[in-house]
Design a protein around this motif. Structure first.
Motif, PDB file in Angstrom:
ATOM      1  N   MET A 175       0.852  -1.174   0.000  1.00  0.00           N
ATOM      2  CA  MET A 175       0.000   0.000   0.000  1.00  0.00           C
ATOM      3  C   MET A 175       0.905   1.246   0.000  1.00  0.00           C
ATOM      4  SD  MET A 175      -2.879   1.035   2.800  1.00  0.00           S
ATOM      5  CE  MET A 175      -3.040  -0.677   3.161  1.00  0.00           C
ATOM      6  N   THR A 176       0.520   2.218  -0.761  1.00  0.00           N
ATOM      7  CA  THR A 176       1.322   3.430  -0.910  1.00  0.00           C
ATOM      8  C   THR A 176       0.601   4.636  -0.332  1.00  0.00           C
ATOM      9  OG1 THR A 176       2.256   2.559  -2.961  1.00  0.00           O
ATOM     10  CG2 THR A 176       2.490   4.908  -2.582  1.00  0.00           C
ATOM     11  N   ALA A 177       1.388   5.516   0.268  1.00  0.00           N
ATOM     12  CA  ALA A 177       0.866   6.792   0.762  1.00  0.00           C
ATOM     13  C   ALA A 177       1.794   7.902   0.289  1.00  0.00           C
ATOM     14  CB  ALA A 177       0.784   6.799   2.280  1.00  0.00           C
ATOM     15  N   ILE A 178       1.221   9.046   0.028  1.00  0.00           N
ATOM     16  CA  ILE A 178       1.993  10.242  -0.316  1.00  0.00           C
ATOM     17  C   ILE A 178       1.784  11.236   0.814  1.00  0.00           C
ATOM     18  CG2 ILE A 178       2.211  12.168  -1.929  1.00  0.00           C
ATOM     19  CD1 ILE A 178       1.304  10.252  -4.148  1.00  0.00           C
ATOM     20  N   ALA A 179       2.854  11.896   1.202  1.00  0.00           N
ATOM     21  CA  ALA A 179       2.773  12.806   2.343  1.00  0.00           C
ATOM     22  C   ALA A 179       3.495  14.113   2.050  1.00  0.00           C
ATOM     23  CB  ALA A 179       3.400  12.141   3.569  1.00  0.00           C
ATOM     24  N   THR A 180       3.006  15.175   2.697  1.00  0.00           N
ATOM     25  CA  THR A 180       3.644  16.480   2.557  1.00  0.00           C
ATOM     26  C   THR A 180       3.455  17.288   3.827  1.00  0.00           C
ATOM     27  OG1 THR A 180       3.905  18.401   1.098  1.00  0.00           O
ATOM     28  CG2 THR A 180       1.644  17.691   1.580  1.00  0.00           C
ATOM     29  N   ARG A 181       4.264  18.325   3.951  1.00  0.00           N
ATOM     30  CA  ARG A 181       4.122  19.286   5.052  1.00  0.00           C
ATOM     31  C   ARG A 181       3.509  20.552   4.476  1.00  0.00           C
ATOM     32  NH1 ARG A 181      10.058  20.263   6.230  1.00  0.00           N
ATOM     33  NH2 ARG A 181      10.097  19.903   4.009  1.00  0.00           N
ATOM     34  N   PHE A 182       2.727  21.235   5.298  1.00  0.00           N
ATOM     35  CA  PHE A 182       2.155  22.504   4.861  1.00  0.00           C
ATOM     36  C   PHE A 182       2.326  23.524   5.976  1.00  0.00           C
ATOM     37  CE2 PHE A 182      -1.223  25.612   4.085  1.00  0.00           C
ATOM     38  CZ  PHE A 182      -0.935  25.947   2.769  1.00  0.00           C
ATOM     39  N   TYR A 183       3.007  24.608   5.655  1.00  0.00           N
ATOM     40  CA  TYR A 183       3.284  25.629   6.665  1.00  0.00           C
ATOM     41  C   TYR A 183       3.292  27.024   6.062  1.00  0.00           C
ATOM     42  CZ  TYR A 183       7.836  24.544   4.633  1.00  0.00           C
ATOM     43  OH  TYR A 183       8.859  24.277   3.747  1.00  0.00           O
ATOM     44  N   ASP A 184       2.465  27.242   5.071  1.00  0.00           N
ATOM     45  CA  ASP A 184       2.438  28.523   4.371  1.00  0.00           C
ATOM     46  C   ASP A 184       1.728  29.566   5.218  1.00  0.00           C
ATOM     47  OD1 ASP A 184       2.610  30.531   2.538  1.00  0.00           O
ATOM     48  OD2 ASP A 184       1.976  29.298   0.861  1.00  0.00           O
ATOM     49  N   LYS A 185       2.492  30.209   6.083  1.00  0.00           N
ATOM     50  CA  LYS A 185       1.904  31.170   7.007  1.00  0.00           C
ATOM     51  C   LYS A 185       1.920  32.599   6.487  1.00  0.00           C
ATOM     52  CE  LYS A 185       6.265  31.396   9.405  1.00  0.00           C
ATOM     53  NZ  LYS A 185       7.019  31.002  10.538  1.00  0.00           N
ATOM     54  N   SER A 186       2.655  32.837   5.419  1.00  0.00           N
ATOM     55  CA  SER A 186       2.790  34.220   4.960  1.00  0.00           C
ATOM     56  C   SER A 186       1.901  34.562   3.765  1.00  0.00           C
ATOM     57  CB  SER A 186       4.244  34.517   4.604  1.00  0.00           C
ATOM     58  OG  SER A 186       4.662  33.662   3.564  1.00  0.00           O
ATOM     59  N   ARG A 187       1.388  33.542   3.089  1.00  0.00           N
ATOM     60  CA  ARG A 187       0.585  33.793   1.884  1.00  0.00           C
ATOM     61  C   ARG A 187      -0.657  32.902   1.887  1.00  0.00           C
ATOM     62  NH1 ARG A 187       5.082  33.164  -2.526  1.00  0.00           N
ATOM     63  NH2 ARG A 187       3.294  33.183  -3.885  1.00  0.00           N
ATOM     64  N   PRO A 188      -1.692  33.289   2.616  1.00  0.00           N
ATOM     65  CA  PRO A 188      -2.872  32.434   2.727  1.00  0.00           C
ATOM     66  C   PRO A 188      -3.563  32.139   1.404  1.00  0.00           C
ATOM     67  CG  PRO A 188      -3.204  34.521   3.888  1.00  0.00           C
ATOM     68  CD  PRO A 188      -1.796  34.498   3.394  1.00  0.00           C
ATOM     69  N   GLU A 189      -3.334  32.963   0.397  1.00  0.00           N
ATOM     70  CA  GLU A 189      -3.967  32.704  -0.899  1.00  0.00           C
ATOM     71  C   GLU A 189      -3.383  31.457  -1.570  1.00  0.00           C
ATOM     72  OE1 GLU A 189      -0.399  35.322  -1.791  1.00  0.00           O
ATOM     73  OE2 GLU A 189      -1.923  35.260  -0.239  1.00  0.00           O
ATOM     74  N   ARG A 190      -2.311  30.903  -1.016  1.00  0.00           N
ATOM     75  CA  ARG A 190      -1.652  29.738  -1.607  1.00  0.00           C
ATOM     76  C   ARG A 190      -2.292  28.413  -1.195  1.00  0.00           C
ATOM     77  NH1 ARG A 190       2.213  29.752  -5.241  1.00  0.00           N
ATOM     78  NH2 ARG A 190       3.421  28.271  -4.087  1.00  0.00           N
ATOM     79  N   ILE A 191      -3.391  28.435  -0.494  1.00  0.00           N
ATOM     80  CA  ILE A 191      -4.046  27.192  -0.093  1.00  0.00           C
ATOM     81  C   ILE A 191      -4.423  26.358  -1.326  1.00  0.00           C
ATOM     82  CG2 ILE A 191      -6.366  28.190   0.060  1.00  0.00           C
ATOM     83  CD1 ILE A 191      -4.945  25.511   2.412  1.00  0.00           C
ATOM     84  N   HIS A 192      -4.671  27.004  -2.439  1.00  0.00           N
ATOM     85  CA  HIS A 192      -5.022  26.253  -3.655  1.00  0.00           C
ATOM     86  C   HIS A 192      -3.882  25.347  -4.105  1.00  0.00           C
ATOM     87  CE1 HIS A 192      -2.595  28.366  -6.712  1.00  0.00           C
ATOM     88  NE2 HIS A 192      -2.712  29.396  -5.898  1.00  0.00           N
ATOM     89  N   VAL A 193      -2.643  25.697  -3.794  1.00  0.00           N
ATOM     90  CA  VAL A 193      -1.506  24.844  -4.150  1.00  0.00           C
ATOM     91  C   VAL A 193      -1.600  23.526  -3.385  1.00  0.00           C
ATOM     92  CG1 VAL A 193       1.007  24.629  -4.060  1.00  0.00           C
ATOM     93  CG2 VAL A 193      -0.040  26.806  -4.721  1.00  0.00           C
ATOM     94  N   LEU A 194      -1.962  23.608  -2.113  1.00  0.00           N
ATOM     95  CA  LEU A 194      -2.131  22.392  -1.319  1.00  0.00           C
ATOM     96  C   LEU A 194      -3.288  21.555  -1.850  1.00  0.00           C
ATOM     97  CD1 LEU A 194      -1.463  20.595   1.101  1.00  0.00           C
ATOM     98  CD2 LEU A 194      -3.034  22.024   2.454  1.00  0.00           C
ATOM     99  N   VAL A 195      -4.405  22.176  -2.150  1.00  0.00           N
ATOM    100  CA  VAL A 195      -5.574  21.451  -2.657  1.00  0.00           C
ATOM    101  C   VAL A 195      -5.236  20.760  -3.976  1.00  0.00           C
ATOM    102  CG1 VAL A 195      -7.930  21.705  -3.533  1.00  0.00           C
ATOM    103  CG2 VAL A 195      -7.241  22.889  -1.427  1.00  0.00           C
ATOM    104  N   ASP A 196      -4.547  21.447  -4.876  1.00  0.00           N
ATOM    105  CA  ASP A 196      -4.139  20.841  -6.147  1.00  0.00           C
ATOM    106  C   ASP A 196      -3.207  19.651  -5.907  1.00  0.00           C
ATOM    107  OD1 ASP A 196      -5.627  22.698  -7.534  1.00  0.00           O
ATOM    108  OD2 ASP A 196      -3.909  23.938  -8.096  1.00  0.00           O
ATOM    109  N   PHE A 197      -2.259  19.825  -4.982  1.00  0.00           N
ATOM    110  CA  PHE A 197      -1.336  18.738  -4.662  1.00  0.00           C
ATOM    111  C   PHE A 197      -2.102  17.516  -4.175  1.00  0.00           C
ATOM    112  CE2 PHE A 197       0.950  16.258  -1.546  1.00  0.00           C
ATOM    113  CZ  PHE A 197       2.095  15.916  -2.232  1.00  0.00           C
ATOM    114  N   ILE A 198      -3.030  17.723  -3.262  1.00  0.00           N
ATOM    115  CA  ILE A 198      -3.803  16.613  -2.694  1.00  0.00           C
ATOM    116  C   ILE A 198      -4.568  15.877  -3.787  1.00  0.00           C
ATOM    117  CG2 ILE A 198      -5.802  16.073  -1.249  1.00  0.00           C
ATOM    118  CD1 ILE A 198      -4.781  18.300   0.651  1.00  0.00           C
ATOM    119  N   LYS A 199      -5.231  16.608  -4.648  1.00  0.00           N
ATOM    120  CA  LYS A 199      -6.020  15.972  -5.704  1.00  0.00           C
ATOM    121  C   LYS A 199      -5.138  15.167  -6.656  1.00  0.00           C
ATOM    122  CE  LYS A 199      -9.874  19.196  -5.526  1.00  0.00           C
ATOM    123  NZ  LYS A 199     -10.588  20.270  -6.213  1.00  0.00           N
TER     124      LYS A 199
END
Length: 87
Positions: free
Chosen positions: A1-25
């Motif tokens: 079984m495979t899992a993909i993992a990442t860290r998210f700590y974008d505290k200075s640019r909240p508009e970048r949440i879409h980058v995380l959502v795209d990564f997850i998808k």
């Protein structure tokens, strides 16, 4: 079984949440599980709630505290993967 993992700590640019959502998808297309460690104390994007609202099976975001050293989030991601038996 495979899992993909990442860290998210974008505290200075909240508009970048879409980058995380795209990564997850995209990651979810490649693996049945995606884990996201979030620096909840510094996050200004509400990433934990955003990921929860995606309601994508196999995707889990969780807070990591303290975040002051890179090994904390990475170890947390490895632990999450180990819990489900992922490689």
């Amino acid at each position: 079984m495979t899992a993909i993992a990442t860290r998210f700590y974008d505290k200075s640019r909240p508009e970048r949440i879409h980058v995380l959502v795209d990564f997850i998808k995209r990651a979810r297309e490649c693996a049945p599980y995606v884990f996201v460690a979030v620096n909840d104390t510094a996050d200004t994007t509400n990433a934990l709630e955003v990921v929860k609202e995606l309601r994508i099976p196999g995707v889990r975001a969780f807070p990591v505290t303290p975040w002051n050293h890179p090994t904390g989030p990475l170890n947390s991601l490895v632990l999450e993967a180990a819990r489900i038996g992922a490689s």
